[in-house]
Design an enzyme around this catalytic site. Structure first.
Site, PDB file in Angstrom:
ATOM      1  N   TYR A 189       0.814  -4.823 -48.904  1.00 10.02           N
ATOM      2  CA  TYR A 189      -0.250  -3.901 -48.552  1.00 10.02           C
ATOM      3  C   TYR A 189      -0.521  -2.814 -49.289  1.00 10.02           C
ATOM      4  CZ  TYR A 189      -2.065  -0.598 -44.941  1.00 10.02           C
ATOM      5  OH  TYR A 189      -2.845   0.367 -44.305  1.00 10.02           O
ATOM      6  N   TYR A 215      12.147  -8.353 -47.669  1.00 14.05           N
ATOM      7  CA  TYR A 215      11.036  -8.189 -46.847  1.00 14.05           C
ATOM      8  C   TYR A 215       9.918  -8.942 -47.398  1.00 14.05           C
ATOM      9  CZ  TYR A 215       6.451  -6.950 -44.830  1.00 14.05           C
ATOM     10  OH  TYR A 215       5.419  -7.208 -44.147  1.00 14.05           O
ATOM     11  N   ALA A 224       0.853  -1.180  -0.099  1.00 20.17           N
ATOM     12  CA  ALA A 224      -0.162  -0.069  -0.151  1.00 20.17           C
ATOM     13  C   ALA A 224       0.957   1.320  -0.060  1.00 20.17           C
ATOM     14  CB  ALA A 224      -0.684   0.044   1.069  1.00 20.17           C
ATOM     15  N   GLY A 225       2.073   1.045   0.207  1.00 19.67           N
ATOM     16  CA  GLY A 225       3.079   2.484   0.442  1.00 19.67           C
ATOM     17  C   GLY A 225       3.194   3.136  -0.843  1.00 19.67           C
ATOM     18  N   GLY A 234       0.584   2.948   8.753  1.00 23.29           N
ATOM     19  CA  GLY A 234       1.658   2.212   8.899  1.00 23.29           C
ATOM     20  C   GLY A 234       1.488   0.744   9.078  1.00 23.29           C
ATOM     21  N   ASP A 247       8.060  -5.233  -2.108  1.00 23.22           N
ATOM     22  CA  ASP A 247       9.040  -4.633  -2.648  1.00 23.22           C
ATOM     23  C   ASP A 247      10.224  -5.493  -2.192  1.00 23.22           C
ATOM     24  OD1 ASP A 247       9.163  -3.873  -0.101  1.00 23.22           O
ATOM     25  OD2 ASP A 247       9.094  -1.901  -0.438  1.00 23.22           O
ATOM     26  N   LYS A 303       5.173   1.074  -7.134  1.00 23.73           N
ATOM     27  CA  LYS A 303       6.693   0.478  -6.809  1.00 23.73           C
ATOM     28  C   LYS A 303       6.775  -0.711  -7.224  1.00 23.73           C
ATOM     29  CE  LYS A 303       8.586   0.243  -2.547  1.00 23.73           C
ATOM     30  NZ  LYS A 303       9.289   0.938  -1.446  1.00 23.73           N
ATOM     31  N   ARG A 323      10.412   7.486  -3.107  1.00 25.18           N
ATOM     32  CA  ARG A 323      11.888   7.583  -3.457  1.00 25.18           C
ATOM     33  C   ARG A 323      12.075   6.851  -4.943  1.00 25.18           C
ATOM     34  NH1 ARG A 323      15.154   5.285   1.161  1.00 25.18           N
ATOM     35  NH2 ARG A 323      13.329   4.484   1.863  1.00 25.18           N
ATOM     36  N   LYS A 341       7.388 -11.139 -41.573  1.00 23.11           N
ATOM     37  CA  LYS A 341       6.174 -10.940 -40.698  1.00 23.11           C
ATOM     38  C   LYS A 341       5.249 -11.849 -41.249  1.00 23.11           C
ATOM     39  CE  LYS A 341       2.601  -9.124 -41.419  1.00 23.11           C
ATOM     40  NZ  LYS A 341       1.401  -8.407 -41.931  1.00 23.11           N
TER      41      LYS A 341
HETATM   42  C1  UD1 Z   1       9.711  -1.767   8.253  1.00 22.14           C
HETATM   43  C2  UD1 Z   1       9.799  -2.107   9.704  1.00 22.14           C
HETATM   44  C3  UD1 Z   1      11.384  -2.234  10.154  1.00 22.14           C
HETATM   45  C4  UD1 Z   1      11.864  -3.180   9.406  1.00 22.14           C
HETATM   46  C5  UD1 Z   1      11.901  -2.722   7.826  1.00 22.14           C
HETATM   47  C6  UD1 Z   1      12.350  -3.865   6.823  1.00 22.14           C
HETATM   48  C7  UD1 Z   1       7.694  -1.020  10.596  1.00 22.14           C
HETATM   49  C8  UD1 Z   1       7.318   0.092  11.396  1.00 22.14           C
HETATM   50  N1  UD1 Z   1       9.150  -1.171  10.456  1.00 22.14           N
HETATM   51  O1  UD1 Z   1      10.379  -0.460   8.206  1.00 22.14           O
HETATM   52  O2  UD1 Z   1      11.183  -2.702  11.517  1.00 22.14           O
HETATM   53  O3  UD1 Z   1      13.383  -3.058   9.781  1.00 22.14           O
HETATM   54  O4  UD1 Z   1      10.302  -2.838   7.489  1.00 22.14           O
HETATM   55  O5  UD1 Z   1      12.423  -3.362   5.573  1.00 22.14           O
HETATM   56  O6  UD1 Z   1       6.966  -1.835  10.046  1.00 22.14           O
HETATM   57  N2  UD1 Z   1       3.084  -0.296   4.014  1.00 22.14           N
HETATM   58  C9  UD1 Z   1       1.778  -0.306   3.877  1.00 22.14           C
HETATM   59  N3  UD1 Z   1       1.009   0.457   4.581  1.00 22.14           N
HETATM   60  C10 UD1 Z   1       1.369   1.303   5.403  1.00 22.14           C
HETATM   61  C11 UD1 Z   1       2.833   1.456   5.583  1.00 22.14           C
HETATM   62  C12 UD1 Z   1       3.768   0.701   4.852  1.00 22.14           C
HETATM   63  O7  UD1 Z   1       1.447  -1.172   3.139  1.00 22.14           O
HETATM   64  O8  UD1 Z   1       0.773   2.218   5.992  1.00 22.14           O
HETATM   65  C13 UD1 Z   1       3.836  -1.304   3.271  1.00 22.14           C
HETATM   66  C14 UD1 Z   1       5.096  -0.714   2.273  1.00 22.14           C
HETATM   67  O9  UD1 Z   1       4.677  -0.603   0.981  1.00 22.14           O
HETATM   68  C15 UD1 Z   1       6.078  -1.760   2.307  1.00 22.14           C
HETATM   69  C16 UD1 Z   1       6.106  -2.338   3.721  1.00 22.14           C
HETATM   70  O10 UD1 Z   1       4.864  -1.820   4.057  1.00 22.14           O
HETATM   71  O11 UD1 Z   1       6.020  -2.727   1.223  1.00 22.14           O
HETATM   72  C17 UD1 Z   1       7.038  -1.693   4.907  1.00 22.14           C
HETATM   73  O12 UD1 Z   1       7.009  -0.326   4.992  1.00 22.14           O
HETATM   74  P1  UD1 Z   1       7.984   0.617   5.020  1.00 22.14           P
HETATM   75  O13 UD1 Z   1       7.490   2.190   5.341  1.00 22.14           O
HETATM   76  O14 UD1 Z   1       8.973   0.544   3.645  1.00 22.14           O
HETATM   77  O15 UD1 Z   1       8.634   0.186   6.358  1.00 22.14           O
HETATM   78  P2  UD1 Z   1      10.199   0.649   6.717  1.00 22.14           P
HETATM   79  O16 UD1 Z   1      10.190   1.915   7.183  1.00 22.14           O
HETATM   80  O17 UD1 Z   1      11.295   0.033   5.734  1.00 22.14           O
HETATM   81 CA    CA Z   2      11.108  -0.298   3.429  1.00 24.15          CA
END
Ligand code: UD1
Ligand code: CA
Length: 457
Positions: free
Chosen positions: A389, A368, A11-12, A80, A105, A23, A16, A353
C-alpha cells in the site's frame, strides 16, 4: 392435502429487552430469533408466510428482505394478539386451508412438534387446535380451562381467579386454525379484560359457544415453548439451540471436547473425526473437512478447511480457504480471500490478506502477506512484509516456486521474485528479482575496530 399458511407474530415492542434492535432480530446461536422460527416452519412447507409487524416494522422488513417469499401485515397500533392475527385478513384473502400461528420470539419449537400439531388438527377436523404444555410454574401464561376433559376456554394470568391460577396446563401461544370461520370470529373478540387487549385465546370460548370443535396437543417437552422476553431468556434459548446443534454434530462423528463452549452456527458443516477444542467459534457458511483439529479459541467465519487441516489456538480466519494437510497458527490471522495450499504452513503472528500461499510453502513467524501470489515450496522468513500500500492504491507481489525470502525483507510492491529467487535477509526489494538470482538490497556493514574504547570518556 390441505394448504397450510403460516402467520408469525412479531409486532410487539419487546420492552424488557431494553434494546434498539427489534426483539425477533436478536441473534441466538448464529441466527436471528425469527429466522429460527421460519426455518422450523419450512418443515411443514407452508404455501404462504405472513409476518405481522408493527413496532419497528421497517427495520424488520429490511432485515428479512432476502426472503422474497414473505408477506408482511402491518399492525398499528398493537392492540393484542387477536387484533394482530386479524391484520393478516387481506394477505390471506381468497385462500382456504389451515393457518398455523407462531411467535417470532419462540425459537425452540421443534419441527416434530409442529408436525404433530398440524397432523392432529387435520385428522380431527377441528376449527382450532391449541398447543399446550403442563409446567411447574405457570405464572404469566394463559391457563387452559377444561370441562369434561375438553378445552373450554383460555384465561389469561392477569384475568384469572386464584382457582384458575392453580391450573398448570398453559397456552403455548401456538395454534392451528381452520381459515373458514377464523376472521369472522376474530372480529367478535372484545377487549373488556385486565389488559384492555384483544386476546386471541378468547377464540376458544367463542368457538365452543358456537359448537365448533377445539382440540389440544400437549407438548412432551415444555422447554420448546420458552419465549424470549429478556436478555437472560435470550441467553437461555441460545444455549439450548447450540446444544441441539452440537448433539447432531457429535452424533455425526465430530468430537467436541467441551460442547458447552463450542459455538457452531447452524450453517456450518464438519466432517467425521474432526476434533473441536473449547471456546471455538465456527460461524456463517463455514465448511470443515474430515480429521481436522481446531484448537482452543479459534474463530472461523465463512471459511473452508479441507481434510486433515490443523488450526492452532487463537487464529481468526475469515472468508478464506485452507487446503488439505495445511496447518495454521497459533495466533494467525487469515483475512478475506486468503488461500493456504496443501501441506503449507502458516505460523505464529502471520497475517494474510487476498493472498495465495502455494502448496508446501511456509511462512512460519511474524509476516504480513497482502495482495500476493506465492508459489509452491517457498520459504518466507520471519518478519517479511509485502509492502502493498502506497497510501493510495494496493499493489501486487508475485513470488515464484522454490523462492527463498530471507528474514525481515520488505518486498515493495508491485514486485516479482522469480522462480527459485533468493532474497537476502534484511533487504528492501524495489525491483523484480530474476529467476534463480540473489538479491541484496541493504546498506553494507562497516566495522570500526577499537571504536568503543576510543569513545570512552
Ligand atoms: C400470550 C398468550 C398467552 C400464552 C402466551 C405464551 C395472549 C393474549 N396470551 O401471552 O395465553 O400463554 O402468549 O407465550 O395471546 N404481539 C403482536 N401484536 C400485539 C401483541 C402481541 O404481534 O398486539 C406478538 C408479540 O410480539 C409476541 C406474541 O404476539 O410475539 C405474544 O404476545 P405477548 O404480549 O408476549 O403475549 P403473552 O402475554 O406472552
Ligand atoms: Ca410472551
Amino acid at each position: 392435502m390441505i394448504p397450510l399458511h403460516l402467520v408469525v407474530l412479531a409486532a410487539g415492542k419487546g420492552t424488557r429487552m431494553k434494546s434498539s434492535l427489534p426483539k425477533v432480530l436478536h441473534p441466538a446461536a448464529g441466527l436471528p430469533l425469527i429466522e429460527h422460527v421460519l426455518r422450523t416452519a419450512e418443515h411443514v412447507t407452508p404455501a404462504s408466510v405472513v409476518i405481522v409487524v408493527g413496532h419497528q416494522a421497517e427495520t424488520l422488513r429490511a432485515a428479512l428482505q432476502s426472503r422474497p417469499d414473505l408477506q408482511f401485515a402491518l399492525q398499528e397500533p398493537q392492540l393484542g394478539t387477536g387484533h394482530a392475527l386479524l391484520q393478516t385478513e387481506s394477505a390471506l384473502a381468497g385462500v382456504s386451508g389451515t393457518v398455523v400461528l407462531l411467535s417470532g420470539d419462540v425459537p425452540l419449537l421443534t419441527a416434530a412438534t409442529l408436525r404433530r400439531l398440524v397432523d392432529h388438527h387435520a385428522a380431527s377436523g377441528a376449527a382450532a387446535t391449541v398447543l399446550t404444555a403442563v409446567v411447574d410454574d405457570p405464572a404469566g401464561y394463559g391457563r387452559i380451562e377444561r370441562a369434561d376433559g375438553r378445552i373450554a376456554a383460555i384465561v389469561e394470568h392477569k384475568d384469572a381467579s386464584p382457582g384458575q391460577r392453580a391450573i398448570r396446563e398453559i397456552n403455548s401461544g401456538i395454534y392451528a386454525f381452520d381459515l373458514a370461520p377464523l376472521f369472522g370470529a376474530l372480529r367478535q373478540i372484545g377487549s373488556a379484560n385486565a389488559q384492555g387487549e384483544y386476546y386471541l385465546p378468547d377464540l376458544v370460548r367463542i368457538y365452543r359457544d358456537r359448537g365448533l370443535p377445539v382440540e389440544t396437543v400437549t407438548l412432551d417437552n415444555p422447554g420448546e415453548i420458552l419465549g424470549v422476553n429478556s436478555r437472560k431468556e435470550l441467553a437461555q434459548v441460545a444455549q439450548a439451540l447450540r446444544a441441539a446443534r452440537n448433539d447432531e454434530l457429535m452424533a455425526s462423528g465430530v468430537t467436541l471436547i467441551d460442547p458447552a463452549t463450542a459455538y457452531i452456527g447452524p450453517d456450518v458443516s464438519i466432517g467425521q473425526d474432526t476434533v473441536i477444542h473449547p471456546n471455538v467459534y465456527l460461524e456463517g457458511r463455514t465448511t470443515i473437512g474430515a480429521r481436522c483439529e481446531i484448537q482452543c479459541g479459534a474463530r472461523l467465519v465463512n471459511s473452508t478447511l479441507a481434510d486433515d487441516v490443523f488450526v492452532n489456538s487463537y487464529c481468526v480466519i475469515t472468508d478464506s480457504q485452507v487446503e488439505r494437510g495445511a496447518d495454521v497458527g497459533p495466533f494467525a490471522h487469515l483475512r478475506p480471500q486468503s488461500q493456504i495450499g496443501e501441506d503449507a504452513h502458516v505460523g505464529a503472528f502471520v497475517e494474510l490478506k487476498k493472498t495465495r500461499l502455494g502448496r508446501g510453502s511456509k511462512a512460519g513467524h511474524l509476516a504480513y502477506l497482502g495482495d500476493a501470489i506465492i508459489g509452491e515450496k517457498v520459504n518466507v522468513g520471519a518478519g517479511v512484509i509485502t509492502v502493498n500500500y502506497d497510501g493510495k492504491t494496493k499493489h501486487q507481489t508475485t513470488i515464484g516456486d522454490d523462492a527463498f525470502i530471507g528474514s525481515d525483507a520488505q518486498l515493495i510492491a508491485p514486485v516479482t521474485i522469480g522462480k527459485g529467487g533468493y532474497v537476502a535477509a534484511g533487504s528492501s526489494i524495489t525491483e523484480d528479482v530474476p529467476p534463480g538470482a540473489l538479491a541484496i538490497g541493504r546498506g553494507r556493514q562497516a566495522n570500526k575496530p577499537g571504536w568503543v574504547e576510543k569513545n570512552k570518556k
